[in-house]
Enzyme design. Structure first.
Site, PDB file in Angstrom:
ATOM      1  N   ALA A  10       0.883  -1.208  -0.062  1.00 59.41           N
ATOM      2  CA  ALA A  10       0.120  -0.047   0.032  1.00 59.41           C
ATOM      3  C   ALA A  10       0.917   1.235   0.025  1.00 59.41           C
ATOM      4  O   ALA A  10       2.040   1.082   0.143  1.00 59.41           O
ATOM      5  CB  ALA A  10      -0.943  -0.281   1.252  1.00 59.41           C
ATOM      6  N   GLU A  82       7.427   2.596  -9.167  1.00 60.49           N
ATOM      7  CA  GLU A  82       5.966   3.215  -9.735  1.00 60.49           C
ATOM      8  C   GLU A  82       5.714   2.048 -10.971  1.00 60.49           C
ATOM      9  O   GLU A  82       5.209   2.303 -11.754  1.00 60.49           O
ATOM     10  CB  GLU A  82       6.015   4.511 -10.192  1.00 60.49           C
ATOM     11  CG  GLU A  82       6.397   5.525  -9.091  1.00 60.49           C
ATOM     12  CD  GLU A  82       5.395   5.527  -7.771  1.00 60.49           C
ATOM     13  OE1 GLU A  82       4.321   5.018  -7.932  1.00 60.49           O
ATOM     14  OE2 GLU A  82       5.778   6.292  -7.046  1.00 60.49           O
TER      15      GLU A  82
END
Length: 183
Positions: A10, A82
């Protein structure tokens, strides 16, 4: 044998910090690495990986047009931050790079968006990665955070919108499954 690794979590679990540490470890041994982040992630400037703890580094960027098979020379390791923003074909290229050219590829990213939906890049990483590791984080209630919540400027939860909206602590927070569904 080289592998494709997917290290996910997360928000705010230290993915960028972990990636910068891995790069440091390779380079401290005199080995060359290449680091990438998504061109659309401009929170700290395009082409910068920045940890909330402070360390940062200029890196290369990938876009939808990046061909990892054509762009990567022989290096000790390829690190991608990312990675949820990778396209499915790019994930397949990274898997092929590890399998056929012997280059370890370590991808760091989110598994799901603020609605609990998988990012396409993450779904393919979960399918193709040879090694999958969850980096742990904590919800405000103290349980393990596995979900992401998007919030507005007043801290109120946003429950609709585009899958991709770049932001940091001002726009997102991590949550356990129970808190994700309770809000």
């Amino acid at each position: 044998m080289a592998k494709l690794y997917f290290r996910y979590s997360a928000m705010n679990a230290g993915k960028s910090t972990a990636m910068l540490q891995v790069a440091h470890n390779y380079e401290e041994q005199g080995q060359q690495v290449r680091l990438y982040t998504a061109a659309i992630d401009n929170r700290y400037g395009v082409g910068r990986v920045t940890s909330r703890l402070g360390p940062q580094r200029a890196v290369e960027v990938f876009t939808a047009d990046t061909d990892f098979l054509a762009d990567i020379p022989k290096v000790a390791c390829l690190l991608i931050d990312e990675s949820q923003f990778l396209s499915p074909p790019q994930v397949r290229q990274l898997h092929q790079l590890a399998q056929t050219r012997g280059v370890p590829v370590i991808c760091y990213g989110l598994r799901t968006d603020f609605l609990g939906e998988p990012f396409p890049g993450s779904a393919y990483l979960l399918a193709l990665a040879d090694d999958i590791e969850e980096l742990k984080n904590i919800c405000t209630c103290g349980k393990k955070a596995t979900m992401n919540i998007r919030v507005d400027a007043q801290g109120k939860r946003i429950k609709e919108g585009e899958q991709i909206s770049i932001g940091g602590n001002e726009s997102y927070r991590q949550a356990c499954g129970r808190c994700f569904y309770a809000e």
